[in-house]
Scaffold this motif. Structure first.
Motif, PDB file in Angstrom:
ATOM      1  N   SER A 137       0.814  -1.218   0.000  1.00 55.08           N
ATOM      2  CA  SER A 137       0.000   0.000   0.000  1.00 55.08           C
ATOM      3  C   SER A 137       0.851   1.273   0.000  1.00 55.08           C
ATOM      4  N   HIS A 138       2.091   1.177   0.418  1.00 55.02           N
ATOM      5  CA  HIS A 138       3.016   2.312   0.371  1.00 55.02           C
ATOM      6  C   HIS A 138       4.122   1.938  -0.619  1.00 55.02           C
ATOM      7  N   GLU A 139       3.920   2.420  -1.856  1.00 55.97           N
ATOM      8  CA  GLU A 139       4.756   1.947  -2.963  1.00 55.97           C
ATOM      9  C   GLU A 139       6.246   2.138  -2.723  1.00 55.97           C
ATOM     10  N   ARG A 140       6.673   3.277  -2.237  1.00 57.08           N
ATOM     11  CA  ARG A 140       8.102   3.537  -2.044  1.00 57.08           C
ATOM     12  C   ARG A 140       8.685   2.597  -0.993  1.00 57.08           C
ATOM     13  N   GLU A 141       8.022   2.466   0.154  1.00 54.14           N
ATOM     14  CA  GLU A 141       8.504   1.581   1.223  1.00 54.14           C
ATOM     15  C   GLU A 141       8.508   0.128   0.754  1.00 54.14           C
ATOM     16  N   TYR A 142       7.496  -0.236  -0.031  1.00 57.19           N
ATOM     17  CA  TYR A 142       7.420  -1.585  -0.574  1.00 57.19           C
ATOM     18  C   TYR A 142       8.624  -1.868  -1.462  1.00 57.19           C
TER      19      TYR A 142
END
Length: 173
Positions: free
Chosen positions: A56-61
């Motif tokens: 759901s959090h693209e950068r952290e993913y």
């Protein structure tokens, strides 16, 4: 897309992954049957961890995914280079890779027991000593009653071999 059109804060740093245990240049990656199993289990855990990442959090993913992927690359290379040692084919009366050896320091009478294992399996707290260490190298090919000398700077430690055992059922797991 040209990097000129990407916002400064969108640039991701390459994940810094700690290296695996040191395997000296030219040394074979020897492993016990339990050691290869532990490496394979570690791979499964990393794959499961990667599957369970929150997207759901693209950068952290992406950062977490890349970090795990980098760890997997190092791990897969180590597994690919592993050479499983069959301790049943080794002389059972002398110290070789996979042996559990009990010895005492002749000067202090301190007794210690270690199993000689691969670099990834080594854990002094669990009685597992990497075969690449100076101590392990001095113990190799010794028999019960033999003395092994380890030179540490000006000092020489002398160890007497008390017992040598191999876990025969380790290969059946």
């Amino acid at each position: 897309m040209s990097r000129g059109f990407v916002k400064e804060d969108d640039q991701e740093e390459v994940p810094l992954v700690p290296p695996r245990a040191d395997l000296p240049a030219g040394a074979e990656n020897l492993v016990t049957p339990a050691g290869i199993q532990a490496l394979q289990d570690e791979r499964e855990e990393l794959l499961q961890e990667q599957e369970q990442l929150d997207s759901s959090h693209e950068r952290e993913y992406r950062i977490a995914f890349n970090y795990i992927n980098a760890k997997l690359q190092l791990l897969n290379a180590r597994i690919a280079s592993a050479k499983i040692v069959d301790s049943t084919r080794l002389p059972q009366d002398e110290v070789h890779f996979g042996a559990t050896v009990q010895f005492k320091n002749v000067e202090t009478d301190l007794k210690q027991t270690f199993q000689l294992v691969g670099v990834d399996e080594a854990n002094i707290g669990k009685g597992k000593l990497a075969f690449t260490t100076p101590l392990a190298k001095t113990l190799i090919k010794k028999k019960v009653g033999d003395k092994a000398k380890l030179q540490l700077g000006e000092r020489t430690n002398v160890f007497e071999i008390l017992s040598v055992k191999y876990l025969q059922n380790d290969l059946k797991k």
